[in-house]
Design an enzyme around this catalytic site. Sequence first.
Site, short mmCIF file in Angstrom:
data_model
loop_
_atom_site.label_atom_id
_atom_site.label_comp_id
_atom_site.label_asym_id
_atom_site.label_seq_id
_atom_site.Cartn_x
_atom_site.Cartn_y
_atom_site.Cartn_z
N GLU A 1 25.24 28.48 57.84
CA GLU A 1 25.60 27.34 56.99
C GLU A 1 24.34 26.92 56.23
O GLU A 1 23.45 26.28 56.79
CB GLU A 1 26.14 26.18 57.82
CG GLU A 1 26.68 25.06 56.92
CD GLU A 1 27.23 23.88 57.70
OE1 GLU A 1 28.06 23.14 57.14
OE2 GLU A 1 26.83 23.67 58.85
N ALA B 1 23.55 16.87 55.80
CA ALA B 1 22.44 16.84 56.75
C ALA B 1 21.50 18.03 56.60
O ALA B 1 20.70 18.29 57.49
CB ALA B 1 22.99 16.80 58.17
N HIS C 1 29.85 22.37 51.35
CA HIS C 1 28.66 21.71 50.79
C HIS C 1 28.57 22.07 49.31
O HIS C 1 27.57 22.56 48.82
CB HIS C 1 27.41 22.11 51.54
CG HIS C 1 27.33 21.52 52.91
ND1 HIS C 1 26.87 20.24 53.15
CD2 HIS C 1 27.68 22.02 54.13
CE1 HIS C 1 26.93 19.99 54.45
NE2 HIS C 1 27.42 21.05 55.07
N HIS D 1 34.50 22.53 56.84
CA HIS D 1 34.88 21.12 57.10
C HIS D 1 35.45 20.46 55.85
O HIS D 1 34.81 19.64 55.19
CB HIS D 1 33.74 20.30 57.71
CG HIS D 1 32.37 20.50 57.15
ND1 HIS D 1 32.06 20.35 55.81
CD2 HIS D 1 31.20 20.82 57.76
CE1 HIS D 1 30.78 20.55 55.63
NE2 HIS D 1 30.23 20.85 56.79
N ASN E 1 34.79 16.97 53.78
CA ASN E 1 33.42 16.53 53.98
C ASN E 1 32.46 17.39 53.18
O ASN E 1 32.58 18.61 53.14
CB ASN E 1 33.05 16.58 55.47
CG ASN E 1 33.93 15.69 56.32
OD1 ASN E 1 34.64 16.14 57.21
ND2 ASN E 1 33.93 14.41 56.03
N ASP F 1 31.58 21.23 64.62
CA ASP F 1 30.36 21.01 63.81
C ASP F 1 29.35 20.26 64.66
O ASP F 1 28.58 19.42 64.17
CB ASP F 1 30.69 20.24 62.53
CG ASP F 1 29.55 20.26 61.51
OD1 ASP F 1 28.69 21.16 61.60
OD2 ASP F 1 29.51 19.38 60.64
#
Length: 403
Positions: free
Chosen positions: A142, A153, A208, A229, A232, A287
């Site tokens: 990831e 993050a 992301h 996810h 998000n 996660d």
Amino acid sequence: MPLQQSGDRAPSPRRTVLTGARVALPSGVADAGRVAFEGTRITEAASAAGTAAPAPGDQVVDLTGHLVVPGFVDIHVHGGGGGSFSSADPDECLTVIDTHRRRGTTTMLASTVTGDLDDLSRQAGVLAELTEQGELAGVHFEGPFISPHRCGAHQPGLLRDPDPADVRKLVDAARGTAKMMTLAPELPGGLESVRLLAETGVLAAIGHTDSSYDATREAIDAGATVATHLFNAMPPLGHRAPGPVTALLEDERVTVELINDGTHLHPAVLELAFRDAGADRVAFITDAMGAAGMNDGMYPLGPMKVEVKDGVARISEGPTAGSIAGSTLTLDHAFKRAVTVDGLSVAQAVQALSGNPARLLGIDGRTGSIEPGKDADLVVLDASYDLVGVVRRGEWVVRPRGV
């Protein structure tokens, strides 16, 4: 029944027969079902009606009042038990594995966090060895090929565009154990990297990302099959700009990850995802970072520091301070929430936590459902859906009291 550590394992009997429990079978939940396993494999899984009596020498375990479901499969987990897969320390990685295994995750991918390519390559080598030893199902990268606008993050200074040569470097470092890579397909090199991953048999996951609806559809056509996810770290669904969420939900080729911890997603959003994608395209993930299974406090997440307060992990410093930093979730809690809060049936929860992720990884021929010939990967839940037992490949990891 509270959890009981397995301790020293005695030699397994010739066959173990679980009786009296409700059993989540592919055909539905059987009341008073029966599951038998010998060695590492399931030998019998059926309703108790019409089954033969246990043979002399069998270990019979009465689980009346309980539910037996397949072992959980987590395709996205970073840490737990105070440890992290990003440490490149085999013992620390084993701590993560043990923490989640004792909460019912009998199969997992190890997820990395954005870092320097050389550091990620070293981490991949350690994780590849653990995969070769049978402790893991593979590696999920990831980052670092994600959007600086949706980095969450991940440390912004370490992000980079998905140059196919760099993508290939990480895949090669995993020595055939790379199973998934999350990237932002709108970045330079994104589509070429998606095609490369698809050609090499690695799942290309969109996440992301600041991608548009059209760019996301193009990435799916190029071979992307997973939404990292969903909702998000990506643009929200808009009525004029439908964004990646709409494209990922509507395409039958895509499996969508959901973090069902009550923090990352509102229950109505989770319901929307199930309704639009369908129960056969949802994979619950944790996660999880190092605080999973631990108390509140300060924890590392790759090169960053995370503060966990009331079970919610957030970056504690730097430009992304305050961002949610993964979760402290374990999949047994995700299962319980699914059936007691979200209103999912046991069968739907089993699909999301076992069957769908196993199929996505191409290992549904050996795990992900309770069927003869498959690995004896089982979770025992009590009447309140709390975990009381775990079997992995025929060995009790957590024994119900009295077993």
